[in-house]
Design an enzyme around this catalytic site. Sequence first.
Site, PDB file in Angstrom:
ATOM      1  N   ASP A   1      12.762   5.275  -6.272  1.00 15.22           N
ATOM      2  CA  ASP A   1      12.142   4.499  -5.207  1.00 15.22           C
ATOM      3  C   ASP A   1      11.119   5.348  -4.450  1.00 15.22           C
ATOM      4  O   ASP A   1      11.242   6.569  -4.366  1.00 15.22           O
ATOM      5  CB  ASP A   1      13.279   4.087  -4.237  1.00 15.22           C
ATOM      6  CG  ASP A   1      12.880   2.988  -3.283  1.00 15.22           C
ATOM      7  OD1 ASP A   1      12.445   1.929  -3.757  1.00 15.22           O
ATOM      8  OD2 ASP A   1      13.004   3.188  -2.053  1.00 15.22           O
TER       9      ASP A   1
ATOM     10  N   GLU B   1       8.443   4.460  -8.753  1.00 15.96           N
ATOM     11  CA  GLU B   1       7.774   3.354  -8.068  1.00 15.96           C
ATOM     12  C   GLU B   1       6.670   3.917  -7.177  1.00 15.96           C
ATOM     13  O   GLU B   1       6.950   4.616  -6.202  1.00 15.96           O
ATOM     14  CB  GLU B   1       8.751   2.563  -7.198  1.00 15.96           C
ATOM     15  CG  GLU B   1       8.069   1.395  -6.514  1.00 15.96           C
ATOM     16  CD  GLU B   1       8.500   1.140  -5.072  1.00 15.96           C
ATOM     17  OE1 GLU B   1       8.263   0.037  -4.570  1.00 15.96           O
ATOM     18  OE2 GLU B   1       9.056   2.068  -4.437  1.00 15.96           O
TER      19      GLU B   1
HETATM   20  C1  ABC Z   1      13.377  -5.955   4.719  1.00 15.37           C
HETATM   21  C2  ABC Z   1      13.091  -7.425   4.691  1.00 15.37           C
HETATM   22  C3  ABC Z   1      11.636  -7.708   4.827  1.00 15.37           C
HETATM   23  C4  ABC Z   1      11.245  -7.162   6.133  1.00 15.37           C
HETATM   24  C5  ABC Z   1      11.607  -5.692   6.202  1.00 15.37           C
HETATM   25  C6  ABC Z   1      11.328  -5.112   7.551  1.00 15.37           C
HETATM   26  O1  ABC Z   1      12.988  -5.509   5.916  1.00 15.37           O
HETATM   27  O2  ABC Z   1      13.599  -7.946   3.509  1.00 15.37           O
HETATM   28  O3  ABC Z   1      11.365  -9.078   4.760  1.00 15.37           O
HETATM   29  O4  ABC Z   1       9.864  -7.315   6.293  1.00 15.37           O
HETATM   30  C7  ABC Z   1      14.244  -2.338   1.019  1.00 15.37           C
HETATM   31  C8  ABC Z   1      14.755  -3.751   0.858  1.00 15.37           C
HETATM   32  C9  ABC Z   1      13.849  -4.744   1.582  1.00 15.37           C
HETATM   33  C10 ABC Z   1      13.623  -4.311   3.017  1.00 15.37           C
HETATM   34  C11 ABC Z   1      13.067  -2.876   3.004  1.00 15.37           C
HETATM   35  C12 ABC Z   1      12.781  -2.340   4.397  1.00 15.37           C
HETATM   36  O5  ABC Z   1      14.014  -2.026   2.372  1.00 15.37           O
HETATM   37  O6  ABC Z   1      14.785  -4.077  -0.511  1.00 15.37           O
HETATM   38  O7  ABC Z   1      14.444  -6.019   1.556  1.00 15.37           O
HETATM   39  O8  ABC Z   1      12.771  -5.249   3.637  1.00 15.37           O
HETATM   40  O9  ABC Z   1      13.924  -2.231   5.140  1.00 15.37           O
HETATM   41  C13 ABC Z   1      10.786   0.018  -2.354  1.00 15.37           C
HETATM   42  C14 ABC Z   1      11.839  -0.927  -2.951  1.00 15.37           C
HETATM   43  C15 ABC Z   1      12.223  -1.947  -1.917  1.00 15.37           C
HETATM   44  C16 ABC Z   1      12.954  -1.257  -0.780  1.00 15.37           C
HETATM   45  C17 ABC Z   1      12.294  -0.019  -0.359  1.00 15.37           C
HETATM   46  C18 ABC Z   1      12.865   0.704   0.758  1.00 15.37           C
HETATM   47  C19 ABC Z   1      11.308   0.587  -1.109  1.00 15.37           C
HETATM   48  O10 ABC Z   1      11.384  -1.448  -4.140  1.00 15.37           O
HETATM   49  O11 ABC Z   1      13.043  -2.995  -2.407  1.00 15.37           O
HETATM   50  O12 ABC Z   1      13.017  -2.209   0.324  1.00 15.37           O
HETATM   51  O13 ABC Z   1      13.899   1.502   0.166  1.00 15.37           O
HETATM   52  C20 ABC Z   1       6.262  -0.006   0.673  1.00 15.37           C
HETATM   53  C21 ABC Z   1       6.713   1.184  -0.164  1.00 15.37           C
HETATM   54  C22 ABC Z   1       7.490   0.749  -1.397  1.00 15.37           C
HETATM   55  C23 ABC Z   1       8.629  -0.220  -1.009  1.00 15.37           C
HETATM   56  C24 ABC Z   1       8.001  -1.409  -0.299  1.00 15.37           C
HETATM   57  C25 ABC Z   1       9.027  -2.441   0.120  1.00 15.37           C
HETATM   58  O14 ABC Z   1       7.324  -0.919   0.883  1.00 15.37           O
HETATM   59  O15 ABC Z   1       5.592   1.947  -0.538  1.00 15.37           O
HETATM   60  O16 ABC Z   1       8.049   1.897  -1.991  1.00 15.37           O
HETATM   61  N1  ABC Z   1       9.458  -0.621  -2.169  1.00 15.37           N
HETATM   62  C26 ABC Z   1       1.310  -1.809   1.036  1.00 15.37           C
HETATM   63  C27 ABC Z   1       1.573  -0.337   0.866  1.00 15.37           C
HETATM   64  C28 ABC Z   1       2.856  -0.119   0.095  1.00 15.37           C
HETATM   65  C29 ABC Z   1       3.991  -0.816   0.806  1.00 15.37           C
HETATM   66  C30 ABC Z   1       3.673  -2.290   0.988  1.00 15.37           C
HETATM   67  C31 ABC Z   1       4.777  -2.951   1.795  1.00 15.37           C
HETATM   68  O17 ABC Z   1       2.429  -2.434   1.664  1.00 15.37           O
HETATM   69  O18 ABC Z   1       0.490   0.264   0.185  1.00 15.37           O
HETATM   70  O19 ABC Z   1       3.147   1.247   0.028  1.00 15.37           O
HETATM   71  O20 ABC Z   1       5.181  -0.677   0.023  1.00 15.37           O
HETATM   72  O21 ABC Z   1       4.675  -4.302   1.682  1.00 15.37           O
HETATM   73  C32 ABC Z   1      -1.610  -5.440  -1.144  1.00 15.37           C
HETATM   74  C33 ABC Z   1      -0.360  -5.834  -0.388  1.00 15.37           C
HETATM   75  C34 ABC Z   1       0.145  -4.625   0.402  1.00 15.37           C
HETATM   76  C35 ABC Z   1       0.437  -3.543  -0.600  1.00 15.37           C
HETATM   77  C36 ABC Z   1      -0.843  -3.192  -1.351  1.00 15.37           C
HETATM   78  C37 ABC Z   1      -0.631  -2.102  -2.349  1.00 15.37           C
HETATM   79  O22 ABC Z   1      -1.361  -4.352  -1.986  1.00 15.37           O
HETATM   80  O23 ABC Z   1      -0.559  -6.935   0.436  1.00 15.37           O
HETATM   81  O24 ABC Z   1       1.294  -4.964   1.149  1.00 15.37           O
HETATM   82  O25 ABC Z   1       1.133  -2.383  -0.261  1.00 15.37           O
HETATM   83  O26 ABC Z   1      -2.105  -6.499  -1.907  1.00 15.37           O
END
Ligand code: ABC
Length: 485
Positions: free
Chosen positions: A210, A234
């Site tokens: 992750d 990831e």
């Molecule tokens: C929970 C809720 C959400 C709520 C949040 C506050 O809490 O479910 O609805 O908004 C885990 C859980 C989630 C949880 C999160 C946070 O923790 O599964 O349910 O959300 O508490 C990994 C895993 C993921 C996991 C985590 C945390 C990491 O696969 O399941 O989440 O251990 C970032 C990280 C990435 C991560 C992701 C969720 O967040 O880099 O590792 N995934 C941009 C950034 C990205 C970022 C992303 C977030 O925003 O560049 O780095 O990812 O949404 C555009 C998009 C952008 C996107 C860019 C690349 O492209 O619109 O959002 O990325 O088109």
Amino acid sequence: ASAEDWSTRSIYQLVTDRFATSNDSSTPCDTSRRTFCGGSWSGIGNHLDYIQEMGFDAIWISPVATNVERTAYGDGYHGYWSRDIDTISPHFGTPDDLKALSAAVHKRGMFLMLDVVVNHYAGIPTNTTASGGFTFDYASFVPLGTQADFHSQCFISDYANQTDVEQCWLGDENLPLPDVNTEDPAVVATMNQWIKGLVANFSADGVRIDTVKHIRHDFWSGFTASAGVFTLGEVLTYDAKYAASYLDAVDAVLEYPAFYGLNTAFGSPYLSALLNSPSLASLAPANVSSSPALSAAFLENHDQPRFPSYTSDLALIKNAMVWPFVGDGIPILYYGQEQGYQGDGDPSNREALWLSGYETNKPLVAHVTALNAARKLAIARNASFLTGRAYWIPQPNLSSLMLAKPPLLALLTNAGANASVQPTWNIPAGQYAPNTTLVDVLACVPVVLDGAGPGGATVVRAQAGRPQVLVPASMLRAGGGACPA
Ligand code: ABC
Ligand code: CA
């Protein structure tokens, strides 16, 4: 298992809490409640036939560590909110249950991939300090346990600033994810010991890591060496160059850049979005040796809206599902995709699979079974299938794509099932020997290369917007695999 061992595999990704209960109870599961629905490791073990009969030979299960509970955003049913990484979550079973799952997977010749989080823990703030920071019960974090084991508090605010991405925190004020101080050598040693023990304890064949981009690049080589098995990272980005830059840190990265291209290509008129998505292998740092397993490709996962949340056109869905199976990356299917699940963003995309009854008489179950069979056939019949690179063959019309990865030829279109004029594909003369009979392994119908089109090409017309995956008929063997008999 090594990267090479993984290169021939197809991976079924599942969320343990949502895949199967131990006793197959038909417990309801309201995803919006963000809490446990009752899935378990022994439940997975009872449904390995279902996975294997679709042609998958590896499973990736959600993180196993003990998580924090009753947060402002519900419970750690997904496993990404570590509290104690030295124990595994009792919600999914006992250590013996997980070991039994691992053994059952291996008995079938399948691989087990564990999902691991190093970057952060999750903590419920016990207090807010005068300066607006949080305090935590740091001693509840195991095996780390002091504030100094974490970076000082700041939420990531600028994704363009790599130091910010690495040393500030994910999460928000309701549920901060305290960021592990991976600059501290003692913490690094702890994490390296931990992964070594976890892999050994549960005989894991690979790990999905992750939040790779949230830890300094040079942390990873020691960690992956300690893991000692295939590592799939990831790196959540649409920037292929950035994703590929981590290929000297982990064995392979998730094909996020092409995921965006794939969704655009079949979810909008811009089919070229996939065509223009550069290959990660071609962008790998110079010191990375070419490997048949540098990336893993997917259409859906637990963080993104499912593809059918954008369209109900089964033809478009089938087209979008093809690419991960005919390209260079290791294919991954996210559980529920085969049942046509439609959940949009997190948490709606984490539906309980038991509510589907694991029905196998479903169009997308048949589709993915055929795709896996085609890939296995190609691997068996062409020694350079895995090392060769897929390439696009230019097409005369804007709604057709053709991807070659010999001996496979994939014909894709985003015209949709109801397009009044169905698009055509031109198979160029010379792609296969003249008069070869090809078979579309998705429909099991023959296609004869008549060379009657422009420049000796053979023109194939789409039917109801469906994709085709062609292989020479001579490669099919009666009685098994693709198009039996
Ligand atoms: C929970 C809720 C959400 C709520 C949040 C506050 O809490 O479910 O609805 O908004 C885990 C859980 C989630 C949880 C999160 C946070 O923790 O599964 O349910 O959300 O508490 C990994 C895993 C993921 C996991 C985590 C945390 C990491 O696969 O399941 O989440 O251990 C970032 C990280 C990435 C991560 C992701 C969720 O967040 O880099 O590792 N995934 C941009 C950034 C990205 C970022 C992303 C977030 O925003 O560049 O780095 O990812 O949404 C555009 C998009 C952008 C996107 C860019 C690349 O492209 O619109 O959002 O990325 O088109
Ligand atoms: Ca970090």
